[in-house]
Design a protein around this motif. Structure first.
Motif, PDB file in Angstrom:
ATOM      1  N   MET A   1     -11.167   0.403  64.635  1.00  0.00           N
ATOM      2  CA  MET A   1     -11.709   1.698  65.270  1.00  0.00           C
ATOM      3  C   MET A   1     -12.617   1.031  66.625  1.00  0.00           C
ATOM      4  N   LYS A   2     -13.047  -0.345  66.750  1.00  0.00           N
ATOM      5  CA  LYS A   2     -13.730  -1.029  67.697  1.00  0.00           C
ATOM      6  C   LYS A   2     -12.504  -1.131  68.943  1.00  0.00           C
ATOM      7  N   VAL A   3     -11.475  -1.869  68.313  1.00  0.00           N
ATOM      8  CA  VAL A   3     -10.384  -2.426  69.164  1.00  0.00           C
ATOM      9  C   VAL A   3      -9.613  -1.181  70.017  1.00  0.00           C
ATOM     10  N   THR A   4      -9.252  -0.062  69.031  1.00  0.00           N
ATOM     11  CA  THR A   4      -8.604   0.953  69.789  1.00  0.00           C
ATOM     12  C   THR A   4      -9.122   2.324  69.962  1.00  0.00           C
TER      13      THR A   4
ATOM     14  N   THR B   1       0.888  -4.319  66.739  1.00  0.00           N
ATOM     15  CA  THR B   1       0.457  -3.267  68.052  1.00  0.00           C
ATOM     16  C   THR B   1       1.001  -4.161  69.086  1.00  0.00           C
ATOM     17  N   GLY B   2       1.112  -5.264  69.352  1.00  0.00           N
ATOM     18  CA  GLY B   2       1.575  -5.685  70.557  1.00  0.00           C
ATOM     19  C   GLY B   2       0.542  -6.535  71.139  1.00  0.00           C
ATOM     20  N   ILE B   3      -0.765  -6.207  70.731  1.00  0.00           N
ATOM     21  CA  ILE B   3      -1.902  -6.799  71.162  1.00  0.00           C
ATOM     22  C   ILE B   3      -2.224  -8.290  71.211  1.00  0.00           C
ATOM     23  N   PRO B   4      -2.289  -9.158  72.102  1.00  0.00           N
ATOM     24  CA  PRO B   4      -2.632 -10.390  72.046  1.00  0.00           C
ATOM     25  C   PRO B   4      -3.466 -10.974  71.130  1.00  0.00           C
ATOM     26  N   GLU B   5      -3.773 -11.754  70.206  1.00  0.00           N
ATOM     27  CA  GLU B   5      -4.686 -12.235  69.336  1.00  0.00           C
ATOM     28  C   GLU B   5      -6.000 -12.559  70.032  1.00  0.00           C
ATOM     29  N   ASP B   6      -5.839 -13.177  71.115  1.00  0.00           N
ATOM     30  CA  ASP B   6      -7.035 -13.668  72.074  1.00  0.00           C
ATOM     31  C   ASP B   6      -7.741 -12.447  72.505  1.00  0.00           C
ATOM     32  N   LEU B   7      -7.173 -11.275  72.478  1.00  0.00           N
ATOM     33  CA  LEU B   7      -8.213 -10.141  72.824  1.00  0.00           C
ATOM     34  C   LEU B   7      -8.461  -9.331  71.804  1.00  0.00           C
ATOM     35  N   ILE B   8      -8.431  -9.716  70.601  1.00  0.00           N
ATOM     36  CA  ILE B   8      -8.663  -9.204  69.457  1.00  0.00           C
ATOM     37  C   ILE B   8     -10.109  -9.873  68.778  1.00  0.00           C
ATOM     38  N   ILE B   9      -9.915 -11.267  69.055  1.00  0.00           N
ATOM     39  CA  ILE B   9     -10.995 -12.189  68.432  1.00  0.00           C
ATOM     40  C   ILE B   9     -12.387 -11.505  68.728  1.00  0.00           C
ATOM     41  N   PRO B  10     -12.824 -11.324  69.962  1.00  0.00           N
ATOM     42  CA  PRO B  10     -14.006 -10.964  70.283  1.00  0.00           C
ATOM     43  C   PRO B  10     -14.484 -10.015  69.578  1.00  0.00           C
ATOM     44  N   PHE B  11     -13.839  -8.937  69.031  1.00  0.00           N
ATOM     45  CA  PHE B  11     -14.011  -7.885  68.429  1.00  0.00           C
ATOM     46  C   PHE B  11     -14.536  -7.904  66.803  1.00  0.00           C
ATOM     47  N   LEU B  12     -14.085  -9.277  66.274  1.00  0.00           N
ATOM     48  CA  LEU B  12     -14.196  -9.758  64.980  1.00  0.00           C
ATOM     49  C   LEU B  12     -15.556 -10.529  64.974  1.00  0.00           C
ATOM     50  N   GLU B  13     -16.343 -10.816  66.000  1.00  0.00           N
ATOM     51  CA  GLU B  13     -17.366 -11.638  66.165  1.00  0.00           C
ATOM     52  C   GLU B  13     -18.601 -10.909  65.850  1.00  0.00           C
TER      53      GLU B  13
ATOM     54  N   VAL C   1      -8.515 -11.459  57.899  1.00  0.00           N
ATOM     55  CA  VAL C   1      -8.269 -10.237  57.841  1.00  0.00           C
ATOM     56  C   VAL C   1      -9.065  -9.279  58.762  1.00  0.00           C
ATOM     57  N   ILE C   2      -8.315  -8.053  58.860  1.00  0.00           N
ATOM     58  CA  ILE C   2      -8.708  -6.826  59.637  1.00  0.00           C
ATOM     59  C   ILE C   2      -8.995  -5.549  59.047  1.00  0.00           C
ATOM     60  N   TYR C   3     -10.199  -5.033  59.220  1.00  0.00           N
ATOM     61  CA  TYR C   3     -10.662  -3.798  58.528  1.00  0.00           C
ATOM     62  C   TYR C   3     -10.613  -2.760  59.412  1.00  0.00           C
ATOM     63  N   PRO C   4     -10.713  -1.525  58.712  1.00  0.00           N
ATOM     64  CA  PRO C   4     -10.704  -0.094  59.689  1.00  0.00           C
ATOM     65  C   PRO C   4     -11.615   0.008  60.516  1.00  0.00           C
ATOM     66  N   LYS C   5     -13.111  -0.477  60.406  1.00  0.00           N
ATOM     67  CA  LYS C   5     -14.087  -0.469  61.470  1.00  0.00           C
ATOM     68  C   LYS C   5     -13.554  -1.523  62.548  1.00  0.00           C
TER      69      LYS C   5
END
Length: 66
Positions: free
Chosen positions: A16-19, A54-66, A9-13
């Motif tokens: 905030m980091k991604v966008t 958003t159209g952002i690939p998942e592999d670009l999002i994963i580093p922000f969740l670690e 799952v993704i949260y507002p924080k």
């Protein structure tokens, strides 16, 4: 070394980091995603749904969740 596992799952924080949006803007985006996918107001939004919206690939999002 154990494999890295990200949360489903993704949260507002995270948004905030991604966008770079504010917390309020991130919450509005989550509300828009819930509306798009016909979810209740308190339902979780998955990383996959966020990426499709958003159209952002998942592999670009994963580093922000670690």
């Amino acid at each position: 070394m154990k494999p890295t596992v990200h949360r489903p799952v993704i949260y507002p924080k995270d948004i905030m980091k991604v966008t770079g949006r504010s917390e309020r803007g991130s919450r509005k985006m989550l509300a828009a995603i819930r509306t798009r996918y016909n979810k209740h107001g308190n339902a979780f939004v998955t990383v996959e749904e966020f990426c499709r919206y958003t159209g952002i690939p998942e592999d670009l999002i994963i580093p922000f969740l670690e």
